[in-house]
Each structure stands twice: as structure tokens, then as C-alpha cells.
Motif scaffolding. Structure first.
Motif, PDB file in Angstrom:
ATOM      1  N   VAL A  96       0.793  -5.113   4.695  1.00 26.68           N
ATOM      2  CA  VAL A  96       0.039  -5.943   3.750  1.00 26.68           C
ATOM      3  C   VAL A  96      -0.170  -5.198   2.445  1.00 26.68           C
ATOM      4  O   VAL A  96      -0.023  -5.769   1.349  1.00 26.68           O
ATOM      5  CB  VAL A  96      -1.307  -6.361   4.371  1.00 26.68           C
ATOM      6  CG1 VAL A  96      -2.156  -7.117   3.349  1.00 26.68           C
ATOM      7  CG2 VAL A  96      -1.080  -7.206   5.613  1.00 26.68           C
ATOM      8  N   TYR A  97      -0.498  -3.901   2.522  1.00 26.10           N
ATOM      9  CA  TYR A  97      -0.768  -3.107   1.321  1.00 26.10           C
ATOM     10  C   TYR A  97       0.457  -3.013   0.423  1.00 26.10           C
ATOM     11  O   TYR A  97       0.399  -3.307  -0.777  1.00 26.10           O
ATOM     12  CB  TYR A  97      -1.250  -1.723   1.747  1.00 26.10           C
ATOM     13  CG  TYR A  97      -1.455  -0.764   0.599  1.00 26.10           C
ATOM     14  CD1 TYR A  97      -2.654  -0.724  -0.102  1.00 26.10           C
ATOM     15  CD2 TYR A  97      -0.437   0.104   0.204  1.00 26.10           C
ATOM     16  CE1 TYR A  97      -2.840   0.158  -1.151  1.00 26.10           C
ATOM     17  CE2 TYR A  97      -0.611   0.994  -0.841  1.00 26.10           C
ATOM     18  CZ  TYR A  97      -1.816   1.013  -1.517  1.00 26.10           C
ATOM     19  OH  TYR A  97      -1.992   1.877  -2.560  1.00 26.10           O
ATOM     20  N   TRP A  98       1.596  -2.599   1.007  1.00 25.89           N
ATOM     21  CA  TRP A  98       2.782  -2.409   0.188  1.00 25.89           C
ATOM     22  C   TRP A  98       3.369  -3.737  -0.285  1.00 25.89           C
ATOM     23  O   TRP A  98       3.925  -3.810  -1.389  1.00 25.89           O
ATOM     24  CB  TRP A  98       3.828  -1.619   0.961  1.00 25.89           C
ATOM     25  CG  TRP A  98       3.401  -0.203   1.220  1.00 25.89           C
ATOM     26  CD1 TRP A  98       3.016   0.348   2.389  1.00 25.89           C
ATOM     27  CD2 TRP A  98       3.310   0.841   0.229  1.00 25.89           C
ATOM     28  NE1 TRP A  98       2.685   1.668   2.226  1.00 25.89           N
ATOM     29  CE2 TRP A  98       2.856   2.004   0.913  1.00 25.89           C
ATOM     30  CE3 TRP A  98       3.560   0.907  -1.126  1.00 25.89           C
ATOM     31  CZ2 TRP A  98       2.650   3.209   0.250  1.00 25.89           C
ATOM     32  CZ3 TRP A  98       3.362   2.114  -1.778  1.00 25.89           C
ATOM     33  CH2 TRP A  98       2.913   3.245  -1.100  1.00 25.89           C
ATOM     34  N   ALA A  99       3.246  -4.757   0.536  1.00 20.24           N
ATOM     35  CA  ALA A  99       3.720  -6.068   0.094  1.00 20.24           C
ATOM     36  C   ALA A  99       2.920  -6.568  -1.100  1.00 20.24           C
ATOM     37  O   ALA A  99       3.476  -7.149  -2.047  1.00 20.24           O
ATOM     38  CB  ALA A  99       3.635  -7.074   1.254  1.00 20.24           C
ATOM     39  N   TYR A 100       1.633  -6.346  -1.094  1.00 18.66           N
ATOM     40  CA  TYR A 100       0.778  -6.794  -2.206  1.00 18.66           C
ATOM     41  C   TYR A 100       1.091  -6.043  -3.485  1.00 18.66           C
ATOM     42  O   TYR A 100       1.243  -6.641  -4.549  1.00 18.66           O
ATOM     43  CB  TYR A 100      -0.694  -6.628  -1.817  1.00 18.66           C
ATOM     44  CG  TYR A 100      -1.657  -6.989  -2.929  1.00 18.66           C
ATOM     45  CD1 TYR A 100      -1.974  -8.322  -3.175  1.00 18.66           C
ATOM     46  CD2 TYR A 100      -2.205  -6.002  -3.739  1.00 18.66           C
ATOM     47  CE1 TYR A 100      -2.842  -8.644  -4.207  1.00 18.66           C
ATOM     48  CE2 TYR A 100      -3.063  -6.322  -4.755  1.00 18.66           C
ATOM     49  CZ  TYR A 100      -3.384  -7.651  -4.994  1.00 18.66           C
ATOM     50  OH  TYR A 100      -4.242  -7.977  -6.022  1.00 18.66           O
ATOM     51  N   TYR A 101       1.201  -4.700  -3.410  1.00 18.94           N
ATOM     52  CA  TYR A 101       1.360  -3.909  -4.633  1.00 18.94           C
ATOM     53  C   TYR A 101       2.802  -3.862  -5.125  1.00 18.94           C
ATOM     54  O   TYR A 101       3.034  -3.538  -6.311  1.00 18.94           O
ATOM     55  CB  TYR A 101       0.848  -2.496  -4.396  1.00 18.94           C
ATOM     56  CG  TYR A 101      -0.655  -2.393  -4.474  1.00 18.94           C
ATOM     57  CD1 TYR A 101      -1.307  -2.376  -5.716  1.00 18.94           C
ATOM     58  CD2 TYR A 101      -1.427  -2.348  -3.335  1.00 18.94           C
ATOM     59  CE1 TYR A 101      -2.684  -2.297  -5.789  1.00 18.94           C
ATOM     60  CE2 TYR A 101      -2.817  -2.265  -3.393  1.00 18.94           C
ATOM     61  CZ  TYR A 101      -3.440  -2.235  -4.631  1.00 18.94           C
ATOM     62  OH  TYR A 101      -4.798  -2.186  -4.705  1.00 18.94           O
ATOM     63  N   LEU A 102       3.765  -4.146  -4.289  1.00 18.08           N
ATOM     64  CA  LEU A 102       5.166  -4.125  -4.733  1.00 18.08           C
ATOM     65  C   LEU A 102       5.664  -5.489  -5.174  1.00 18.08           C
ATOM     66  O   LEU A 102       6.607  -5.588  -5.958  1.00 18.08           O
ATOM     67  CB  LEU A 102       6.055  -3.578  -3.618  1.00 18.08           C
ATOM     68  CG  LEU A 102       5.843  -2.115  -3.233  1.00 18.08           C
ATOM     69  CD1 LEU A 102       6.786  -1.727  -2.101  1.00 18.08           C
ATOM     70  CD2 LEU A 102       6.049  -1.201  -4.443  1.00 18.08           C
ATOM     71  N   MET A 103       5.037  -6.544  -4.692  1.00 15.00           N
ATOM     72  CA  MET A 103       5.491  -7.885  -5.009  1.00 15.00           C
ATOM     73  C   MET A 103       4.659  -8.594  -6.057  1.00 15.00           C
ATOM     74  O   MET A 103       5.112  -9.524  -6.713  1.00 15.00           O
ATOM     75  CB  MET A 103       5.498  -8.746  -3.726  1.00 15.00           C
ATOM     76  CG  MET A 103       6.467  -8.250  -2.648  1.00 15.00           C
ATOM     77  SD  MET A 103       6.409  -9.229  -1.143  1.00 15.00           S
ATOM     78  CE  MET A 103       6.942 -10.830  -1.767  1.00 15.00           C
TER      79      MET A 103
END
Length: 396
Positions: free
Chosen positions: A388-395
Motif C-alpha cells: 500500500v505504501y509504495w503503491a501510493y507514493y509511486l503511483m
């Protein structure tokens, strides 16, 4: 490893019968392939003494631990800082051990050049809680190697080190502080290397001649203890240090919460959760072990009659006794027409039955299940949070 010592051979010159020339030949170790990269070249000037000697293997490799006898000369204590809670000292550190691979014939001892240390095995001693240290190199490296005929090796160093010292300044300037200088082996445990003081308290000298500006050396003592390296609390402190360091390294012109703050906060939460899980499991396990032990009473009392008072047993006893009363009332209500139950009483019975089921659902029968489920839930939930963290900040 086999060791062959050849006795000195004496030959008489033909021209001068009175003069006797003696040649000593020392052979140590077995034949070793010189192409093997692990084998150290022969010690210059010592011929076959160290031929095949492997400096990467400790003495008595695979056998009894090698004993390192220590002695210490404190040359000076240049500063004691209350603000930094440390002290700086220059010491002469001497270490002695016996290496059977270096035994030679005779009663002499040889002092070697410091640059020849690289050809011999030396212990990996380090100073615990040292902030910074350096070896003196003027005019040459201040270290010494001396070989004795029985295989004893003397290794001496001149070191200046700054060591942390936890101080209690509540009585400053009328305080008394205890500072340690602790040395350990970095890579070897007690099965390979054992440290000992050469002559007890007499192994440390030079303190009686020190003159400090604000302190007076009252007494000192030597100790030999075992050190156990562990983690837990250390992980929490490391995460706290990372969080504080990340905030201090970035400008404070704005008060926004940054992505690194969120990630470090997530990691800290999982570490703290693991500590809480350990505390809960340990407490429940200790309570269960205590309940299984028979109480000390009169010899006539049977072990099965003893009761341990715990939170779980109190709740279970209370609920059980209430169920007995309810069942008795229901039976009475069926058999006796004179006793009736009001709607309020029925709601109370239903509510307490529900509470009984809730308490049973939260009762932990086997504390070992806590660790079992935690090993599955903690990594799974951490992976989910990372997705969830990386999906939010990368997308976004």
C-alpha cells in the motif's frame, strides 16, 4: 599437524681442527603447496620456521581455546569530558599467547620488526565503547613482536583511545565516577579465544603516577567476564536514532510529514508490536507454569486440591458459577408455576451469556499459539502495508 625439530649439527673445518662451526636447522610443519593462497610466505630471516604457517588459523585450531594474557600500562589520561561523557587515554597494550607452530630450539628470544606482523596470527582485540582510536606511527608504527623459543608471542601496541564513560553528575563537582576500559575479541567466542590478566591487578600499572587536573584516581580493579551480544531493545533504539537523524538532516522550514517519516513510523510500530507480543506471551506462559506447580502446604493435602488464583481462573469460576444459578432457575421455572421470569431478567441472562462467550473467545489456552500466529501475521501484514505504501507514493 606434525612438527619435526632437528638437533643442531656440528661440523669441524678441515683446515682448523680447533674451530667448530655449528649450524642450526629448524623444520616446522608439513609440506604445503606454495600455490595455496591461504598459506603465508615464510617469515623473512627465519627460513623454515614458518614455512607452511597459516596466519589465518589461530593456534590450536580445532582444539582448546588459545589463552591471551593481557597487561596494560596507562601512560596518560589527557582529558575527561563531563559534557561528552568520555575520557581519552594513551595506553601500552601487551598481549601474550603461545603458538606451538613457532617453537624453536634454544633459549633465545627474537624481537621482530613491526612490519613482520602481517606474517603471523594476532588476536582481533578491540576496545568496547571506543569512540575513536589510533595507533601511533611516529617515527614508525609503535608496535612490537617478540618470539620466544617455547612458542610464546609477545605483541605490544601503543594506542590512544577515546572511550565512553557513563557518568552520574548529580553530585558534581563532589562526584565519584567509575570508568571502564573493556576489551573483547571481535570475531572469536570463548571456544576459540580466552582473555585473562597476566598478573591480576598487578597487570595494570602507571595509574599511581598520573596527575589529573580535576580528578584523583582512587582505586582500580581487573575483571574477566563473558559478554553476550543480544538484540531487541537495541532495535528500538536504532529505529529511534534513524528517525531523529532523518529529521535533523532535512531542513525544518516546513512542518509537513514526509514519506520517510511515515515509513520509519511503520517500522517502529512493527518493532514495538513485536516487543509487546513477546511480553504478553512470556507473561501468560509464566502464569501457566505457575498454575501447574503444586503449592507448598501440609503433607496431607493432595496436589490436585490446590488452586492457583489467576485472572483467567477467576473469570472462568465466576462465569461457571453464574451458569449454575441460571440453569437452576430455569429448571425451577419449568417445574414450579409460581416462579416467573420478567423480560428484564431474560435480557440480563442473554447479556451475560453473550459476555461469557466473548470471554471464552479471548481466553488463550495455549500461549505457544501467540508466537505461532505472530510469525505469520507480522510478516504478512508488513508486506501488505509495504504494498500500500509504495503503491501510493509511486503511483500518485
Amino acid at each position: 599437524m606434525s612438527r619435526d625439530l632437528l638437533s643442531p649439527r656440528c661440523t669441524t673445518a678441515a683446515e682448523e681442527p680447533a674451530n667448530v662451526k655449528c649450524k642450526q636447522k629448524f623444520t616446522l610443519g608439513h609440506k604445503v603447496d606454495t600455490t595455496d593462497y591461504r598459506v603465508t610466505p615464510s617469515l623473512p630471516g627465519f627460513g623454515n620456521l614458518t614455512k607452511g604457517y597459516n596466519r589465518y588459523l589461530r593456534p590450536n585450531f580445532g582444539g582448546a581455546p588459545v589463552v591471551i594474557a593481557m597487561s596494560l600500562n596507562v601512560a596518560s589520561i589527557s582529558s575527561i569530558s563531563e559534557s561528552d561523557m568520555d575520557y581519552t587515554a594513551t595506553i601500552y597494550l601487551r598481549q601474550r599467547w603461545t603458538d606451538s607452530r613457532l617453537v624453536f630450539h634454544g633459549n633465545k628470544s627474537f624481537t621482530l620488526d613491526a612490519r613482520l606482523v602481517k606474517y603471523l596470527w594476532v588476536p582481533d582485540t578491540y576496545i568496547v565503547e571506543s569512540k575513536k582510536s589510533f595507533l601511533h606511527e611516529v617515527t614508525a608504527e609503535n608496535r612490537l613482536i617478540r618470539l620466544f623459543s617455547n612458542g610464546t608471542v609477545l605483541y605490544a601496541l601503543r594506542i590512544t583511545t577515546t572511550v565512553a564513560c557513563n557518568m552520574d553528575l548529580s553530585k558534581y563537582p563532589l562526584d565519584t565516577q567509575t570508568c571502564k576500559l573493556q576489551m573483547e575479541s571481535w570475531g572469536y567466542d570463548e571456544n576459540d579465544v580466552l582473555f585473562t590478566w597476566l598478573r591480576g591487578n598487578d597487570s595494570v600499572y602507571g595509574l599511581e603516577n598520573l596527575r589529573l587536573s580535576q580528578y584523583t584516581v582512587e582505586r582500580y580493579c581487573t575483571l574477566s567476564t563473558m559478554s553476550h551480544q543480544e538484540t531487541g531493545v537495541t532495535t528500538v533504539l536504532s529505529m529511534t536514532t534513524l528517525m531523529m537523524g532523518s529529521r535533523n538532516s532535512i531542513t525544518k522550514t516546513n512542518g509537513f510529514i514526509k514519506a520517510i517519516d511515515i515509513y520509519l513510523g511503520i517500522c517502529f510500530s512493527f518493532i514495538f508490536g513485536a516487543l509487546v507480543e513477546y511480553a504478553v506471551a512470556h507473561y501468560i506462559m509464566s502464569q501457566k507454569c505457575a498454575s501447574n506447580k503444586p503449592e507448598k502446604g501440609s503433607p496431607n493435602d493432595a496436589p490436585t486440591e490446590n488452586e492457583d488464583i489467576t485472572i483467567t481462573s477467576i473469570l472462568n469460576t465466576s462465569v461457571t458459577s453464574y451458569n449454575q444459578k441460571i440453569n437452576f432457575s430455569v429448571i425451577d421455572n419449568d417445574n414450579c408455576s409460581g416462579l416467573t421470569m420478567t423480560p428484564k431478567d431474560k435480557m440480563r441472562v442473554i447479556f451475560k451469556n453473550k459476555m461469557h462467550k466473548v470471554i471464552e473467545s479471548f481466553t488463550i489456552q495455549n500461549p505457544g499459539n501467540i508466537d505461532h500466529y505472530s510469525k505469520l501475521l507480522f510478516p504478512s501484514f508488513f508486506v501488505l502495508v509495504n504494498l500500500v505504501y509504495w503503491a501510493y507514493y509511486l503511483m500518485f
